[in-house]
Design a protein around this motif. Structure first.
Motif, PDB file in Angstrom:
ATOM      1  N   PHE A  64       0.783  -1.331   0.005  1.00 50.33           N
ATOM      2  CA  PHE A  64      -0.062   0.058   0.002  1.00 50.33           C
ATOM      3  C   PHE A  64       0.774   1.150  -0.019  1.00 50.33           C
ATOM      4  O   PHE A  64       0.273   2.328   0.181  1.00 50.33           O
ATOM      5  CB  PHE A  64      -0.873  -0.080   1.200  1.00 50.33           C
ATOM      6  N   THR A  65       2.074   1.108   0.096  1.00 47.91           N
ATOM      7  CA  THR A  65       3.015   2.357  -0.172  1.00 47.91           C
ATOM      8  C   THR A  65       3.259   2.238  -1.533  1.00 47.91           C
ATOM      9  O   THR A  65       3.932   1.572  -2.283  1.00 47.91           O
ATOM     10  CB  THR A  65       4.134   2.119   0.754  1.00 47.91           C
ATOM     11  N   PRO A  66       2.914   3.603  -2.271  1.00 54.30           N
ATOM     12  CA  PRO A  66       3.420   3.828  -3.481  1.00 54.30           C
ATOM     13  C   PRO A  66       4.699   3.850  -3.797  1.00 54.30           C
ATOM     14  O   PRO A  66       5.336   4.449  -2.797  1.00 54.30           O
ATOM     15  CB  PRO A  66       2.776   4.957  -4.005  1.00 54.30           C
ATOM     16  N   LEU A  82       6.765   5.477  -5.348  1.00 52.79           N
ATOM     17  CA  LEU A  82       7.582   6.778  -5.313  1.00 52.79           C
ATOM     18  C   LEU A  82       7.627   7.392  -4.043  1.00 52.79           C
ATOM     19  O   LEU A  82       8.382   8.141  -3.828  1.00 52.79           O
ATOM     20  CB  LEU A  82       6.463   7.614  -6.382  1.00 52.79           C
ATOM     21  N   ALA A  83       6.633   7.060  -2.995  1.00 58.01           N
ATOM     22  CA  ALA A  83       6.837   7.532  -1.829  1.00 58.01           C
ATOM     23  C   ALA A  83       8.321   7.407  -1.104  1.00 58.01           C
ATOM     24  O   ALA A  83       8.797   7.926  -0.385  1.00 58.01           O
ATOM     25  CB  ALA A  83       5.925   7.274  -0.955  1.00 58.01           C
ATOM     26  N   PRO A 142      12.331   9.577  -1.995  1.00 59.82           N
ATOM     27  CA  PRO A 142      13.397  10.441  -1.111  1.00 59.82           C
ATOM     28  C   PRO A 142      14.134   9.643  -0.447  1.00 59.82           C
ATOM     29  O   PRO A 142      15.139   9.916   0.069  1.00 59.82           O
ATOM     30  CB  PRO A 142      12.296  11.505  -0.352  1.00 59.82           C
ATOM     31  N   LEU A 143      13.578   8.663   0.318  1.00 65.85           N
ATOM     32  CA  LEU A 143      14.217   7.726   1.357  1.00 65.85           C
ATOM     33  C   LEU A 143      15.335   7.064   0.542  1.00 65.85           C
ATOM     34  O   LEU A 143      16.373   7.109   1.221  1.00 65.85           O
ATOM     35  CB  LEU A 143      13.427   6.895   1.895  1.00 65.85           C
ATOM     36  N   LEU A 171      18.022   9.414   0.076  1.00 66.63           N
ATOM     37  CA  LEU A 171      18.676   9.885   1.103  1.00 66.63           C
ATOM     38  C   LEU A 171      19.698   8.963   1.484  1.00 66.63           C
ATOM     39  O   LEU A 171      20.888   9.193   1.949  1.00 66.63           O
ATOM     40  CB  LEU A 171      17.791  10.091   2.397  1.00 66.63           C
ATOM     41  N   ALA A 202       8.827   8.178 -13.435  1.00 69.46           N
ATOM     42  CA  ALA A 202       8.541   9.012 -12.356  1.00 69.46           C
ATOM     43  C   ALA A 202       9.726   9.410 -11.659  1.00 69.46           C
ATOM     44  O   ALA A 202      10.017  10.583 -11.393  1.00 69.46           O
ATOM     45  CB  ALA A 202       7.524   8.480 -11.544  1.00 69.46           C
ATOM     46  N   ILE A 219      11.472  13.104 -10.953  1.00 70.49           N
ATOM     47  CA  ILE A 219      11.540  13.781  -9.626  1.00 70.49           C
ATOM     48  C   ILE A 219      12.811  14.092  -9.242  1.00 70.49           C
ATOM     49  O   ILE A 219      13.474  15.080  -8.891  1.00 70.49           O
ATOM     50  CB  ILE A 219      11.025  13.090  -8.801  1.00 70.49           C
ATOM     51  N   VAL A 232       0.125  10.302  -5.517  1.00 71.95           N
ATOM     52  CA  VAL A 232       1.418  10.775  -4.723  1.00 71.95           C
ATOM     53  C   VAL A 232       2.443  11.073  -5.739  1.00 71.95           C
ATOM     54  O   VAL A 232       2.971  11.955  -5.539  1.00 71.95           O
ATOM     55  CB  VAL A 232       2.158   9.403  -4.066  1.00 71.95           C
ATOM     56  N   GLY A 233       2.837  10.529  -6.746  1.00 72.95           N
ATOM     57  CA  GLY A 233       3.625  10.936  -7.961  1.00 72.95           C
ATOM     58  C   GLY A 233       3.447  12.233  -8.446  1.00 72.95           C
ATOM     59  O   GLY A 233       4.300  13.263  -8.684  1.00 72.95           O
ATOM     60  N   MET A 289       4.031  14.826  -5.771  1.00 78.68           N
ATOM     61  CA  MET A 289       5.420  15.062  -5.519  1.00 78.68           C
ATOM     62  C   MET A 289       6.131  15.967  -6.609  1.00 78.68           C
ATOM     63  O   MET A 289       6.992  16.768  -6.326  1.00 78.68           O
ATOM     64  CB  MET A 289       6.244  13.697  -5.383  1.00 78.68           C
ATOM     65  N   LEU A 304       5.951  14.728   1.594  1.00 78.31           N
ATOM     66  CA  LEU A 304       6.914  14.010   1.546  1.00 78.31           C
ATOM     67  C   LEU A 304       8.024  14.368   1.009  1.00 78.31           C
ATOM     68  O   LEU A 304       9.254  14.316   1.310  1.00 78.31           O
ATOM     69  CB  LEU A 304       6.557  12.504   0.368  1.00 78.31           C
ATOM     70  N   VAL A 309      15.737  16.793   2.965  1.00 83.86           N
ATOM     71  CA  VAL A 309      14.586  15.814   3.421  1.00 83.86           C
ATOM     72  C   VAL A 309      14.913  15.110   4.747  1.00 83.86           C
ATOM     73  O   VAL A 309      16.059  14.526   5.114  1.00 83.86           O
ATOM     74  CB  VAL A 309      14.465  14.896   2.382  1.00 83.86           C
ATOM     75  N   ASP A 310      13.986  15.163   5.683  1.00 78.62           N
ATOM     76  CA  ASP A 310      14.140  14.384   6.891  1.00 78.62           C
ATOM     77  C   ASP A 310      13.544  12.883   6.904  1.00 78.62           C
ATOM     78  O   ASP A 310      12.408  12.921   6.673  1.00 78.62           O
ATOM     79  CB  ASP A 310      13.491  15.197   8.032  1.00 78.62           C
ATOM     80  N   PRO A 311      14.315  11.939   7.166  1.00 78.52           N
ATOM     81  CA  PRO A 311      13.773  10.727   6.954  1.00 78.52           C
ATOM     82  C   PRO A 311      12.636  10.192   7.843  1.00 78.52           C
ATOM     83  O   PRO A 311      11.608   9.616   7.670  1.00 78.52           O
ATOM     84  CB  PRO A 311      14.854   9.810   7.156  1.00 78.52           C
ATOM     85  N   ILE A 344       9.591  11.284   6.110  1.00 77.11           N
ATOM     86  CA  ILE A 344       9.039  10.409   5.226  1.00 77.11           C
ATOM     87  C   ILE A 344       8.515   8.989   5.756  1.00 77.11           C
ATOM     88  O   ILE A 344       7.450   8.693   5.208  1.00 77.11           O
ATOM     89  CB  ILE A 344      10.357  10.028   4.212  1.00 77.11           C
ATOM     90  N   ILE A 345       9.230   8.603   6.726  1.00 81.27           N
ATOM     91  CA  ILE A 345       8.524   7.286   7.457  1.00 81.27           C
ATOM     92  C   ILE A 345       7.314   7.590   8.084  1.00 81.27           C
ATOM     93  O   ILE A 345       6.430   6.606   7.971  1.00 81.27           O
ATOM     94  CB  ILE A 345       9.721   6.780   8.502  1.00 81.27           C
ATOM     95  N   ILE A 383       4.733   7.672   5.045  1.00 82.10           N
ATOM     96  CA  ILE A 383       4.758   6.251   4.414  1.00 82.10           C
ATOM     97  C   ILE A 383       3.728   5.738   5.434  1.00 82.10           C
ATOM     98  O   ILE A 383       2.795   4.851   4.589  1.00 82.10           O
ATOM     99  CB  ILE A 383       5.901   5.654   4.260  1.00 82.10           C
ATOM    100  N   LEU A 394       0.325   7.028   4.918  1.00 87.35           N
ATOM    101  CA  LEU A 394      -0.083   6.566   3.596  1.00 87.35           C
ATOM    102  C   LEU A 394      -0.582   5.141   3.517  1.00 87.35           C
ATOM    103  O   LEU A 394      -1.559   4.894   2.851  1.00 87.35           O
ATOM    104  CB  LEU A 394       0.943   6.810   2.396  1.00 87.35           C
TER     105      LEU A 394
END
Lengths: 272, 301
Positions: free
Chosen positions: A119-121, A123-124, A127-128, A131, A211, A215, B232-233, B236, B247, B261-263, B266-267, B270, B273
């Motif tokens: 359930f997590t796209p 693309l989300a 960024p992770l 990083l 995508a 990005i 989401v895409g 973003m 995100l 960006v702070d992880p 993001i966590i 996510i 989401l």
């Protein structure tokens, strides 16, 4: 083969496609004088934008892009990323999916994480990954691999779960070792489902790579070409980049479909 | 609960708990143990800005939900640029999720029926199928996120250029299952009904639609996932609000690459989401199961 090519269905399909192309050409021709050429983006306005480029400008632009090597190089880079991600993701996904389908304990333990990832796209996660893995190839390939792995995992899992109980019992009754069961029963039975999910995974991989390149762009790639053309904006390049992506997706999907048909021919012969 | 069911829940909880403990230890390793004692890769990974400690994740969650920054507590815990930036813009986790949910619902509500209609037309009428199928395959091959730059040129910077790719993605996803449902699954029923003299609209509403509905409803469930991914895409890339925007860290498109960006954010994002997606999928599954109870097959997931 020749008769198949000349069949009614194929002819009509071609007619439909040609009609679409002709319609577009007509629309572009009519629009070239009429549509506004001034486009306002977020912060400024641009002049001289043709919103529906005519075929002549498309051809011109296409020739330029190919000669400058931008298009082909970008296509090669993007395709390479998709393939690398596909390979990595498939190996991991199939292995985990087979294991989850085989052993109930493994399935129960991994299930929450798989559901989370499903359930997590993908693309989300970008960024992770950027990083953790830096701005280079690893992040993009890792992202594609993640998306592919989730799909392949489900396919492999369904494939293993779909094996009729009889086969498991027969193998147990004849004291077949695990490796034999894997090779002769599980893999062939799961292959159709795996290939079916491979098709979905390829489509997903292409969406993800485009995508990801949009990005966090890095030259040269089709996504970057698209982003750059969008930022300028140079519409003929956008259309050509879109067409190139569509072509690559079509080809890879067609190849996978052919592989699927070849691998499941033993299934279809039953109905012949 | 039956024994395998209980075992499933227990093993699931155990594995989640184990990972959380492991992660807490690993992410806090930099603080518990002097970093020179750690072997090389761990020392590098345990920087708090790469692997956020569990309590930082929790703090980020709290501040994103309540919309307030935590009070300054010395030099150990200070809000990162990401969280501060978001709080400054009055972005909360639930607000962003709500906006995204609305977009997803819009996409499914508009793209779903259109795609189902198209699938029915293609499946029902061989001639239309012959002419239009290759066009559909061509359109399907264009990833909908790739359209966004082009669409923005046509429609400007409002909401349309975000919604159109979502609608497009749902549309292209739903056509094939609807097509398959009408053409292949309903065939037996159609033949039976025709042999009894049914025809025309009666045939369509009482035979074809119900026969195709399991495939169509499961296609709509799947299109929910696709719609989320596209939403989401799109956010973003070019959104001003919504979870994708959260995100990536806010800011205009051009500056998106520069915001640190702070992880932890993001966590948190996510998890939120995934939670919302899971709830929506569960709701869709319940509804589709009720409607098609007569076609229930044992589902593995």
């Amino acid at each position: 083969m020749v008769t198949a090519l000349c069949s009614v269905r194929v002819r009509r399909g071609l007619v439909g496609l040609l009609a679409l192309l002709a319609l577009y050409g007509l629309a572009a021709h009519i629009a070239s004088g009429r549509l506004p050429t001034r486009v306002s983006l977020a912060v400024h306005e641009i002049e001289g934008v043709e919103l529906l480029p005519t075929y002549s400008s498309l051809v011109e632009e296409g020739v330029f892009l190919v000669q400058a090597g931008i298009l082909l190089q970008g296509a090669a880079v993007s395709t390479g990323r998709v393939l690398a991600g596909l390979l990595l993701g498939s190996v991991v996904g199939i292995a985990l999916g087979l294991a989850m389908g085989w052993t109930a304990g493994f399935e129960y333990a991994l299930d929450p994480w798989v559901v989370l990832l499903r359930f997590t796209p993908a693309l989300a996660l970008l960024p992770l990954y950027v990083l953790w893995l830096g701005l280079g190839e690893a992040a993009k390939i890792g992202l594609i691999a993640t998306a592919v792995a989730v799909v392949m995992l489900q396919g492999a899992y369904q494939g293993v779960r779909g094996i009729p109980r009889v086969y498991w019992d027969a193998a147990a009754a004849l004291a077949a070792p695990r490796s034999l069961v894997l090779r002769r029963i599980v893999l062939p039975a799961a292959l159709p489902q795996i290939l079916a999910s491979l098709r979905i995974a390829i489509a997903l991989g292409w969406v993800t790579v485009i995508a990801a390149e949009l990005i966090k762009p890095s030259m040269p790639s089709l996504g970057y070409l698209l982003a750059l053309a969008g930022a300028y904006p140079r519409v003929p390049t956008i259309v050509i980049a879109l067409a190139a992506i569509a072509l690559l997706v079509l080809v890879s999907d067609g190849l996978t479909l052919a592989a699927y048909r070849w691998a499941t021919r033993w299934m279809r012969r039953r109905y012949a | 609960m039956s024994s395998p069911g209980r075992r499933r829940v227990v093993l699931g909880c155990v594995s989640v708990a184990v990972l959380i403990c492991f992660y807490t230890v690993a992410s806090n390793a930099g603080r518990l143990v002097d970093s020179e004692l750690l072997p090389e890769p761990f020392a590098r990974l345990s920087r708090p800005d790469l692997l956020p400690p569990t309590q930082a994740i929790f703090k980020a969650l709290v501040s994103l939900v309540t919309g307030e920054l935590p009070p300054m507590e010395g030099h150990h815990t200070h809000p990162s640029g990401h969280v501060g930036h978001l709080v400054e813009q009055h972005v909360t986790l639930q607000g962003a999720l709500l906006v995204s949910v609305l977009r997803v619902l819009f996409g499914v509500a508009v793209g779903g029926p259109l795609g189902i209609m198209m699938g029915f037309i293609l499946g029902w009428n061989r001639t239309a199928d012959d002419y239009l199928h290759p066009i559909y395959i061509l359109l399907r091959s264009i990833p909908s996120l790739a359209l966004i730059t082009y669409v923005m040129l046509w429609f400007g910077h409002g909401e349309a250029h975000l919604l159109i790719p979502i609608v497009y993605a749902v549309f292209t996803t739903v056509v094939i299952p609807a097509y398959h449902g009408v053409r292949d699954l309903a065939e037996v029923y159609v033949r039976a009904a025709r042999s009894l003299g049914a025809g025309g609209r009666l045939l369509f509403t009482r035979v074809v639609l119900p026969a195709a509905s399991p495939a169509v409803l499961s296609a709509l469930r799947y299109s929910l996932v696709i719609a989320w991914m596209t939403t989401v895409g799109v956010e973003m890339l070019m959104g001003d609000d919504g979870i994708g925007h959260l995100l990536v860290g806010g800011g205009l498109w051009s500056s998106r690459l520069q915001i640190g960006v702070d992880p932890a954010v993001i966590i948190v994002g996510i998890l939120g989401l995934a939670a919302v997606g899971y709830v929506m999928d569960a709701a869709a599954r319940i509804v589709s199961d009720r409607v098609t109870f007569w076609a229930r097959r044992r589902r593995a997931w």
